[in-house]
Enzyme design. Structure first.
Site, PDB file in Angstrom:
ATOM      1  N   HIS A  83     -74.021 -31.425  21.982  1.00 28.36           N
ATOM      2  CA  HIS A  83     -72.963 -32.366  21.133  1.00 28.36           C
ATOM      3  C   HIS A  83     -72.028 -30.819  20.995  1.00 28.36           C
ATOM      4  CE1 HIS A  83     -74.456 -36.795  21.545  1.00 28.36           C
ATOM      5  NE2 HIS A  83     -73.864 -35.910  22.813  1.00 28.36           N
ATOM      6  N   ARG A 140     -66.108 -32.779   7.159  1.00 31.47           N
ATOM      7  CA  ARG A 140     -67.552 -31.778   8.479  1.00 31.47           C
ATOM      8  C   ARG A 140     -68.594 -31.145   7.631  1.00 31.47           C
ATOM      9  NH1 ARG A 140     -65.182 -35.794   7.874  1.00 31.47           N
ATOM     10  NH2 ARG A 140     -67.245 -35.979   6.219  1.00 31.47           N
ATOM     11  N   LEU A 164     -84.661 -46.047  13.150  1.00 29.92           N
ATOM     12  CA  LEU A 164     -84.752 -46.950  12.547  1.00 29.92           C
ATOM     13  C   LEU A 164     -85.234 -48.568  12.956  1.00 29.92           C
ATOM     14  CD1 LEU A 164     -85.143 -47.136   9.389  1.00 29.92           C
ATOM     15  CD2 LEU A 164     -82.246 -47.576   9.864  1.00 29.92           C
ATOM     16  N   GLU A 165     -84.459 -48.692  14.179  1.00 33.23           N
ATOM     17  CA  GLU A 165     -84.879 -49.876  14.601  1.00 33.23           C
ATOM     18  C   GLU A 165     -84.997 -49.809  16.071  1.00 33.23           C
ATOM     19  OE1 GLU A 165     -80.953 -52.072  13.346  1.00 33.23           O
ATOM     20  OE2 GLU A 165     -79.801 -50.638  14.681  1.00 33.23           O
ATOM     21  N   GLY A 211     -85.373 -41.339  15.757  1.00 34.45           N
ATOM     22  CA  GLY A 211     -83.431 -40.994  15.154  1.00 34.45           C
ATOM     23  C   GLY A 211     -82.364 -41.191  16.024  1.00 34.45           C
ATOM     24  N   CYS A 264     -62.438 -21.565  22.004  1.00 33.45           N
ATOM     25  CA  CYS A 264     -60.887 -20.851  22.032  1.00 33.45           C
ATOM     26  C   CYS A 264     -61.076 -21.415  23.310  1.00 33.45           C
ATOM     27  CB  CYS A 264     -61.609 -19.473  22.808  1.00 33.45           C
ATOM     28  SG  CYS A 264     -59.813 -18.694  22.705  1.00 33.45           S
TER      29      CYS A 264
HETATM   30 ZN   LIG Z   1     -60.623 -16.344  22.769  1.00 37.62          ZN
END
Ligand SMILES: [Zn+2]
Length: 233
Positions: free
Chosen positions: A101, A51, A194-195, A167, A109
């Site tokens: 997010h 990703r 979009l909708e 979005g 870590c």
């Molecule tokens: Zn660390």
């Protein structure tokens, strides 16, 4: 404003589909939960490494650029809260961006709890730059985990004059709560998606269509209004 998957989709970045619970053909349970990570960390690292590479190869689109240009015209007044983990807003020129997010460009870590900018793969279990332990994980908020900076965002939304949802449907928490707070505070609220979902009562305006078309047009309208009244509206 709050932005979601729909704005990055037109840059070719796919997120998981609520319809079948798959993200790039992987089950959400496997790649976006703490349990999935515990069960198969190698799979999860490979997934997010991929990703990260895909996001780096993607380019910001007209919607990202329109929001960055809007922020330039009204310095210090545009805050982008995004559910997206790519950095397309930043690469379009936006500087005030909060990733609720988390981000692909960050590692977390599990030993010392620090978050750090990260551009390389994590599959090889590189050491934490702070403590040296090899337990870095993607700094991405998984299902069941708390989103980032929510208090700060609620404070900002309670003071805003306009709240746009771009979005994403705005129907899911925390988006739905943020819209409610903005509406309560007297802000003008708009949904650009979009909708439309079933419940759009909290929005003053609903503009349907691809973000690369709706966002530049809507942002241009805002600029004209401001120019027309000779200052902030
Ligand atoms: Zn660390």
């Amino acid at each position: 404003m709050l932005t979601g998957a729909g704005i990055s989709a037109e840059s070719g970045i796919r997120t998981f589909r609520a319809s079948d619970g798959l993200w790039e053909e992987h089950r959400i349970e496997d790649v976006a939960t703490p349990e999935g990570y515990a069960a198969d960390p190698a799979l999860v690292h490979a997934f997010y490494d991929e990703r990260r590479r895909a996001a780096r190869a993607a380019e910001p689109n007209a919607a990202h650029r329109a929001l960055a240009e809007l922020a330039e015209r009204v310095p210090g007044e545009v805050l982008i809260v995004t559910q997206n983990i790519d950095d397309l807003h930043e690469r379009a020129g936006s500087s005030r961006v909060i990733h609720i997010h988390g981000e692909l460009g960050s590692a977390l870590c599990e030993a010392c709890g620090r978050r750090m900018p990260w551009t390389q793969d994590l599959a090889g279990r590189p050491p934490c730059r702070a403590c040296g332990e090899r337990v870095l994980r993607p700094d991405v908020v998984w299902f069941g985990e708390a989103v980032y900076a929510l208090d700060e965002i609620f404070d900002a939304v309670a003071l805003c004059e306009e709240f746009w949802v771009v979005g994403t449907s705005g129907a899911v928490t925390p988006a739905a709560s943020l819209v409610a707070v903005a509406a309560e505070a007297g802000a003008r609220t708009a949904l650009l998606n979009l909708e439309a979902h079933d419940d759009v009562r909290l929005f003053d305006e609903v503009v349907l269509g691809p973000a690369t078309e709706t966002v530049p047009a809507f942002a241009a309208g805002i600029s004209r209004q401001r120019d027309g009244v000779g200052g902030r509206g």
